[in-house]
Design a protein around this motif. Sequence first.
Motif: not given
Length: 204
Positions: A45, A49, A51, A84-85, A87-89, A91-92, A99
């Motif tokens: 990250e 990223s 994030t 959003l970044g 949360a996405r990172a 979650f993945c 999250v």
Amino acid sequence: MGIRKAISKDSVQIAPLIFSSGPVTFDYIFSTRHGPAVVDFLKIEFAESQTMFSHRHHHVYERDGNVVGSIGSFDAPSHSATFLGNARAIFCNYGLRGVLKGLLFELRLMKAPRKGCLYLFHVAVREDCRGQGIAAQMINFMMAKGREGGYRCLSLDVAEKNTNALRLYQQLGFEVVNRNKTYNSVLDNHLYMELDLAAANDHS
């Protein structure tokens, strides 16, 4: 030697530093039962990223070609832009559980930056370089950056049990604004602190 903007290739050296800024919290939110080792997640990250963990939001303290200190910063708009970044990172890598844990932590113990404040985070110094004034130098550097950027204050959150960090922040002029009581036995109470940039003097 000194403080510079972080770059992508710092990721290997800085990821353990970022982890050391809040190991209990990182281990709680990013459980290895549900995803990769936290330092491995931070390396990726930080390097690539959009994030809050990205090098774009960090400065490093470099000595003899080695990164020995880290400090992150963002204001309200740049923090919101990472939502959003983040949360996405998470979650993945760690699923919905990660999250939800991260959101609850931010809502209860680490509040989003206030308007007009430059928020500091991931303040860490390599263990063998502590006690040499590096953290104070990095914060003084951010005081200057804050004034240049027209911010009225610096702000941060610190675990109440982290007495060494708390003592340093108070010596530098930070004052406790709020005490956020923990909601989980694993996590500590957190203190939200601010430093008035108009009134503060840099400490060497």
